[in-house]
Design an enzyme around this catalytic site. Structure first.
Site, PDB file in Angstrom:
ATOM      1  N   LYS B  79      39.500  41.081  50.211  1.00  0.00           N
ATOM      2  CA  LYS B  79      40.639  40.208  49.898  1.00  0.00           C
ATOM      3  C   LYS B  79      41.248  39.695  51.201  1.00  0.00           C
ATOM      4  O   LYS B  79      41.352  40.453  52.176  1.00  0.00           O
ATOM      5  CB  LYS B  79      41.669  41.015  49.100  1.00  0.00           C
ATOM      6  CG  LYS B  79      42.849  40.220  48.560  1.00  0.00           C
ATOM      7  CD  LYS B  79      43.768  41.137  47.739  1.00  0.00           C
ATOM      8  CE  LYS B  79      44.907  40.386  47.067  1.00  0.00           C
ATOM      9  NZ  LYS B  79      45.758  41.278  46.249  1.00  0.00           N
ATOM     10  N   SER B 154      46.558  39.767  41.432  1.00  0.00           N
ATOM     11  CA  SER B 154      46.409  38.772  42.481  1.00  0.00           C
ATOM     12  C   SER B 154      45.057  38.801  43.203  1.00  0.00           C
ATOM     13  O   SER B 154      44.709  37.855  43.891  1.00  0.00           O
ATOM     14  CB  SER B 154      47.497  38.971  43.538  1.00  0.00           C
ATOM     15  OG  SER B 154      47.357  40.232  44.165  1.00  0.00           O
ATOM     16  N   SER B 178      47.328  44.514  40.565  1.00  0.00           N
ATOM     17  CA  SER B 178      46.532  43.408  41.114  1.00  0.00           C
ATOM     18  C   SER B 178      45.042  43.680  41.309  1.00  0.00           C
ATOM     19  O   SER B 178      44.303  42.770  41.665  1.00  0.00           O
ATOM     20  CB  SER B 178      47.122  42.944  42.448  1.00  0.00           C
ATOM     21  OG  SER B 178      48.248  42.148  42.229  1.00  0.00           O
TER      22      SER B 178
END
Lengths: 98, 476
Positions: B79, B154, B178
């Site tokens: 990420k 997310s 997330s």
């Protein structure tokens, strides 16, 4: 809870984010709906509940104090990221008026 | 079968037996990215060259007869809120579009040491603020199962990358769900360890008391491998603990006590999700586990607690983006006139941050401001401690909890973007795990109208072992 345009102006200064005049209404509406949502916490009985909570059981987490500095490569990367610089030093707008 | 479709465990076996080379494994992943990512937008950056060099090195070591570890030669995605020295790291924000990481995050150091191939950085909601990956400044990520739908968020880019077989595993960060929520919406495994298990050093902080780096995988065994390699105390993160992972302890399923918290099975749950969860519970019943209903009365207050504590921490953590030392600066933007320092702060942040980030920074600034602190922040921390205590108490009665991961399956792009609170509610079943600092995993439980549904196993603080072993029985 309904935040006025004046409230949003004040919050935007606290948050250090400029909000344009025409956006004040929209942020007022958004923030008010979030505050309405969190308002339900007021109905929880919290007398005596811990407010200084930490997730881990750690009390203190120590390490030896010392100066580590950084490598020349890291220094270069840090300098490269600066929006503006002069002779290897950070440059920004004047703090004092001339 | 293409090599990129293998699990980490299978690929490791193949590399070890010299059935194929790490370079071939990588090429299959890179081909998948080239074929699919234009549409899916899972990656913000692909390290084609350095990944090829790394894979070549692993192949040389194997050719030399060296013993390889479980992640040697395995292509993984990261990420874009974790730092990799010398590469761009945006956190999904415009304010960091040119920011170059000055050091390696601890997890990156550990992954490099383990011989993993870091294939690229993945898309995310701006600064991890969102539940659908639509708040990224670089366009939304689409769900690989149906590109009209969101992948969740997310960490949606990492979830999509694993789902579309563009890598074999990935890392995200889980602050309120997330990782588990996008895993649920994409039909893969997402595993959040207890707070304090994994170093956050080099992870861009969103809400420091809740953030936890967490892996995505195609199997529970893979999730365990991805977790083991990054776990442990780090001198650079004072909230990490030196505690044995304890993952080798067998558990006796005939003595296992499983709790179904009634507050998690309410009317908010989509259609037949309950039935799919019940089927999974029946597997454990079949193994002799005792199943009982339990109650966590303050469950519904978790999300409101989160939406005070998180933005408060956000407003503090994001104060570093001030247009002075790095990132976008109004000071050097000819189109934005600035007179003084306050102007630089206000205008840099106005232009650099997206809408959701602005909302949360402002909510936080408001909740922490003079006169409101007691009503908001203090109250929220008090309710947080009540919620934490409730979990501690329930874990005296049961060894783990089974719940849905998300109240719904993946939704259409744009469906919730205009209603912040509606978007927030998609984290209602995951957020309390972060509030209490405990561990949880989401594994696929089946399909509803052709879309995956996740089942969540929640365990007590530091009991990742039970969570992983129960999850493995639910998803074979």
């Amino acid at each position: 809870m309904k935040l006025s345009k004046e409230d949003i102006k004040k919050i935007s200064l606290l948050a250090r984010i400029e909000i344009k005049e025409e956006e004040l209404g929209k942020y007022g509406k958004d923030l008010s709906s979030i505050l309405d949502y969190v308002e339900q916490l007021q109905e929880v009985e919290t007398t005596g509940a811990d407010s200084d909570m930490h997730i881990t059981p750690l009390i203190n987490s120590w390490r030896e104090d010392g100066l580590n500095g950084c490598t020349e490569e890291e220094r270069e990367l840090i300098l490269e990221n600066m929006p503006d610089k002069e002779n290897g030093e950070l440059k920004t707008v004047n703090v004092f008026k001339k | 079968m293409k090599l990129n479709e293998l699990t980490i465990t299978e690929a490791h076996k193949g590399l070890k037996n010299r059935d194929f080379r790490a370079q071939e494994l990588l090429e299959d992943c890179l081909t998948a990215i080239k074929e699919k990512d234009k549409e899916i937008n899972a990656f913000l950056l692909v390290f084609e060259e350095s990944a090829r060099e790394d894979a070549k090195r692993v192949d040389q070591r194997i050719a030399n007869g060296e013993e390889i570890g479980p992640l040697d030669g395995i292509p993984l995605a990261i990420k874009d809120n974790m730092l990799i020295e010398g590469t761009v790291c945006t956190s999904g924000s415009k304010i960091l579009s040119n920011y170059v990481s000055t050091y390696d995050a601890t997890v990156i150091k550990k992954l490099k040491k383990a011989g993993a191939i870091i294939i690229g950085k993945t898309n995310m909601d701006e600064f991890a603020m969102g539940s659908s990956t639509e708040s990224s400044a670089y366009g939304p990520t689409k769900n690989p199962l149906d590109t009209k739908l969101v992948p969740g968020g997310s960490s949606g880019g990492s979830a999509a990358a694993v789902t579309a077989n563009m890598c074999l595993g990935a890392y995200g960060s889980d602050t309120g769900g997330s990782v588990r929520q996008p895993a649920s919406l994409c039909g893969i495994v997402g595993f959040k360890p207890s707070y304090g298990r994994v170093s956050r050093y080099g992870l861009m902080a969103m809400a420091s008391s809740l953030d936890q780096i967490s892996p995505f995988a195609k199997s529970v065994d893979d999730a365990r491998i991805l977790y083991e390699v990054i776990a442990g105390k780090d001198e650079k993160d004072s909230t990490t603990l030196d505690k044995d992972l304890g993952l080798d302890k067998e558990i006796n399923f005939s003595k296992l006590r499983v709790g179904l918290p009634k507050e998690y099975f309410t009317h908010e749950l989509d259609g037949d999700i309950r039935e799919l969860i019940d089927e999974k519970v029946n597997i454990l019943k079949g193994l002799g586990a005792e199943i009982k209903e339990v109650s966590l009365p303050h469950t519904k207050y978790g999300l409101p607690v989160y939406y005070i504590i998180m933005p408060s921490e956000v407003s503090s953590n994001l104060s570093r983006f001030d247009g002075i030392r790095y990132g976008y600066s109004a000071f050097t933007d000819d189109d934005v006139p600035v007179d003084n320092l306050l102007d630089v702060y206000m205008k840099s942040r106005a232009k650099g941050f997206g809408e959701e980030v602005k909302r949360r920074v402002m909510i936080g600034a408001y909740a922490l401001s003079a006169g409101y602190y007691d009503a908001y922040y203090k109250k929220a921390t008090q309710v947080r401690s009540i919620i934490k205590k409730e979990y501690e108490d329930v874990f005296k009665e049961v060894d783990c909890l089974i719940t849905p991961t998300s109240p719904s399956t993946a939704w259409a792009l744009g469906e919730k973007t205009n209603d912040p609170v509606k978007m927030y509610l998609s984290d209602v079943y995951t957020v309390n795990v972060n509030i209490a600092g405990i561990t949880g995993i989401s594994v696929p439980a089946g399909n509803l109208n052709g879309l995956p549904v996740g089942v969540q196993v929640i365990g007590k603080y530091f009991d990742e072992n039970t969570v992983l072993r129960v999850a493995k029985k639910l998803y074979i």
